[in-house]
Each structure stands twice: as C-alpha cells, then as structure tokens.
Design a protein around this motif. Structure first.
Motif, mmCIF file in Angstrom:
data_model
loop_
_atom_site.group_PDB
_atom_site.id
_atom_site.type_symbol
_atom_site.label_atom_id
_atom_site.label_comp_id
_atom_site.label_asym_id
_atom_site.label_seq_id
_atom_site.Cartn_x
_atom_site.Cartn_y
_atom_site.Cartn_z
ATOM 1 N N ALA A 184 2.941 -6.691 0.063
ATOM 2 C CA ALA A 184 3.526 -5.784 -0.920
ATOM 3 C C ALA A 184 2.652 -4.537 -1.088
ATOM 4 O O ALA A 184 3.158 -3.420 -1.210
ATOM 5 C CB ALA A 184 3.706 -6.493 -2.258
ATOM 6 N N GLY A 185 1.351 -4.723 -1.079
ATOM 7 C CA GLY A 185 0.441 -3.578 -1.192
ATOM 8 C C GLY A 185 0.560 -2.656 0.010
ATOM 9 O O GLY A 185 0.574 -1.436 -0.125
ATOM 10 N N GLY A 186 0.650 -3.228 1.205
ATOM 11 C CA GLY A 186 0.818 -2.417 2.410
ATOM 12 C C GLY A 186 2.128 -1.649 2.398
ATOM 13 O O GLY A 186 2.192 -0.481 2.787
ATOM 14 N N PHE A 187 3.186 -2.304 1.944
ATOM 15 C CA PHE A 187 4.477 -1.631 1.839
ATOM 16 C C PHE A 187 4.391 -0.455 0.871
ATOM 17 O O PHE A 187 4.841 0.643 1.159
ATOM 18 C CB PHE A 187 5.563 -2.612 1.387
ATOM 19 C CG PHE A 187 6.855 -1.935 1.024
ATOM 20 C CD1 PHE A 187 7.706 -1.482 2.014
ATOM 21 C CD2 PHE A 187 7.198 -1.727 -0.306
ATOM 22 C CE1 PHE A 187 8.883 -0.847 1.684
ATOM 23 C CE2 PHE A 187 8.375 -1.087 -0.634
ATOM 24 C CZ PHE A 187 9.216 -0.648 0.361
ATOM 25 N N TYR A 188 3.795 -0.673 -0.296
ATOM 26 C CA TYR A 188 3.715 0.385 -1.293
ATOM 27 C C TYR A 188 2.892 1.566 -0.789
ATOM 28 O O TYR A 188 3.277 2.729 -0.971
ATOM 29 C CB TYR A 188 3.125 -0.134 -2.606
ATOM 30 C CG TYR A 188 2.927 0.976 -3.606
ATOM 31 C CD1 TYR A 188 4.019 1.533 -4.270
ATOM 32 C CD2 TYR A 188 1.667 1.506 -3.846
ATOM 33 C CE1 TYR A 188 3.854 2.576 -5.156
ATOM 34 C CE2 TYR A 188 1.497 2.552 -4.735
ATOM 35 C CZ TYR A 188 2.590 3.081 -5.386
ATOM 36 O OH TYR A 188 2.426 4.123 -6.255
ATOM 37 N N VAL A 189 1.772 1.298 -0.159
ATOM 38 C CA VAL A 189 0.901 2.372 0.318
ATOM 39 C C VAL A 189 1.626 3.205 1.372
ATOM 40 O O VAL A 189 1.549 4.433 1.386
ATOM 41 C CB VAL A 189 -0.424 1.786 0.864
ATOM 42 C CG1 VAL A 189 -1.214 2.817 1.612
ATOM 43 C CG2 VAL A 189 -1.251 1.217 -0.275
ATOM 44 N N THR A 190 2.382 2.564 2.252
ATOM 45 C CA THR A 190 3.115 3.296 3.279
ATOM 46 C C THR A 190 4.312 4.037 2.673
ATOM 47 O O THR A 190 4.569 5.193 2.989
ATOM 48 C CB THR A 190 3.605 2.328 4.371
ATOM 49 O OG1 THR A 190 2.492 1.600 4.866
ATOM 50 C CG2 THR A 190 4.247 3.066 5.521
ATOM 51 N N TRP A 191 5.050 3.378 1.794
ATOM 52 C CA TRP A 191 6.235 3.963 1.190
ATOM 53 C C TRP A 191 5.892 5.155 0.308
ATOM 54 O O TRP A 191 6.598 6.160 0.297
ATOM 55 C CB TRP A 191 6.959 2.884 0.372
ATOM 56 C CG TRP A 191 8.156 3.398 -0.364
ATOM 57 C CD1 TRP A 191 9.370 3.724 0.148
ATOM 58 C CD2 TRP A 191 8.230 3.637 -1.769
ATOM 59 N NE1 TRP A 191 10.206 4.142 -0.845
ATOM 60 C CE2 TRP A 191 9.536 4.101 -2.043
ATOM 61 C CE3 TRP A 191 7.340 3.492 -2.825
ATOM 62 C CZ2 TRP A 191 9.949 4.432 -3.320
ATOM 63 C CZ3 TRP A 191 7.774 3.819 -4.086
ATOM 64 C CH2 TRP A 191 9.062 4.282 -4.328
ATOM 65 N N SER A 192 4.794 5.081 -0.418
ATOM 66 C CA SER A 192 4.418 6.164 -1.326
ATOM 67 C C SER A 192 3.806 7.348 -0.591
ATOM 68 O O SER A 192 3.642 8.414 -1.169
ATOM 69 C CB SER A 192 3.438 5.650 -2.380
ATOM 70 O OG SER A 192 2.215 5.276 -1.771
ATOM 71 N N GLY A 193 3.472 7.165 0.666
ATOM 72 C CA GLY A 193 2.936 8.272 1.445
ATOM 73 C C GLY A 193 1.432 8.401 1.380
ATOM 74 O O GLY A 193 0.889 9.416 1.782
ATOM 75 N N LEU A 194 0.754 7.393 0.869
ATOM 76 C CA LEU A 194 -0.700 7.474 0.818
ATOM 77 C C LEU A 194 -1.302 7.430 2.214
ATOM 78 O O LEU A 194 -2.340 8.035 2.465
ATOM 79 C CB LEU A 194 -1.258 6.336 -0.047
ATOM 80 C CG LEU A 194 -0.867 6.411 -1.532
ATOM 81 C CD1 LEU A 194 -1.354 5.170 -2.264
ATOM 82 C CD2 LEU A 194 -1.432 7.658 -2.170
ATOM 83 N N ILE A 195 -0.639 6.722 3.119
ATOM 84 C CA ILE A 195 -1.050 6.742 4.522
ATOM 85 C C ILE A 195 0.186 7.004 5.373
ATOM 86 O O ILE A 195 1.315 6.801 4.941
ATOM 87 C CB ILE A 195 -1.727 5.417 4.966
ATOM 88 C CG1 ILE A 195 -0.770 4.239 4.822
ATOM 89 C CG2 ILE A 195 -2.995 5.165 4.208
ATOM 90 C CD1 ILE A 195 -1.281 2.963 5.467
#
Length: 158
Positions: free
Chosen positions: A30-41
């Motif tokens: 879930a953390g990986g999904f959020y980081v990718t979805w939010s555009g942080l990486i």
C-alpha cells in the motif's frame, strides 16, 4: 521413559514470523502504491533542471473549402443521393492557385463519384479508398506539391 520435548520457543517464533510477514507485506504494498500514485517517485520532473519538450512548428499550411458535391446514385441504389463536403490541405503559398482551380477540382470529384459503383459507395470501409483516389486525381489537376491532403468533412448517403 524419557520424553523428547521440542523447545517451546521454536514453534511460537515461526508463527510470529509468519504473522509479521502477513502484516508487513500489505503495508509495504500500500505504501509503494501511494508513493507511486502521488508522484513522489517516477513522476515527471517540472523543476528548473527538467528537460524542455521541443514542439516542432506547424508546417505552413492553409485549408481551401470545396463546395458540397451532390451526386444522384441511380435507381438501383438504396440511397438516392450522395452529399460530400471536403477541405483541401495546401501549402500557404499555393492557396490562391488551388482556389483558382476549384471548378476543375469539382469536375474531377463529380466525374469520379458518378463513375464508381453504388455498392462501393455504400461500403463503410470504402471511404478511405475513395478519399485516396480523389486525392490523387486532385493532385494531377492542381500539379504536384500544391495539395497535400484531402479532408472529407461530410459523406452522407440519403
């Protein structure tokens, strides 16, 4: 008799490890999904060091309107008339020359549309073939390099 007992700490340790893995994997996912979805990486970089996208300028083009062409299809057709409207994409310096040749272009359009069989006109996939044939004939009438494309804006059977 001697009883061989397994150490009590081994079994609970394994089940705690599985429980920890079972809880940790969804949280990491879930953390990986959020980081990718939010555009942080993996997001496009819009800062001052971002490479600028070079957009090629449009070619020097103009559009010449062709008067609507109405062709009677004959008694064997399901439809009675074909109405076609088009635009010619031309190089800007040649727009006046192509406009001057519009009566010849209309003659070519009428002649070709009356000559092709009605079954070909009624075929939904025929528009691409008809457009290519008309473009070639228009290019012959106007001379090479003047007309770049034929854009059919209306093709109605009624």
């Amino acid at each position: 008799m001697s009883e061989t007992a397994a150490p009590e700490g081994a079994k609970p340790k394994k089940s705690r490890l599985m429980l920890l893995i079972a809880l940790l994997l969804p949280v990491l996912g879930a953390g990986g999904f959020y980081v990718t979805w939010s555009g942080l990486i993996l997001a496009p970089h819009d800062g001052p060091d971002a490479p600028s996208v070079q957009v090629a300028p449009l070619a020097d083009i103009a559009f010449v309107s062709v008067d609507p062409v109405v062709v009677a299809l004959g008694p064997a057709a399901d439809s009675r008339h074909l109405r076609m409207t088009a635009q010619l994409e031309v190089s800007s310096p040649h727009a006046a020359e192509v406009t001057l040749l519009l009566p010849r272009i209309l003659d070519v359009l009428n002649s070709y549309l009356r000559a092709i069989p009605v079954t070909e006109i009624e075929d939904p996939a025929a528009l691409t073939r008809i457009r290519a044939q008309l473009l070639r004939r228009i290019q012959i009438v106007t001379g090479e390099g003047r007309v770049r494309d034929l854009l059919v804006t209306e093709f109605i059977l009624n």
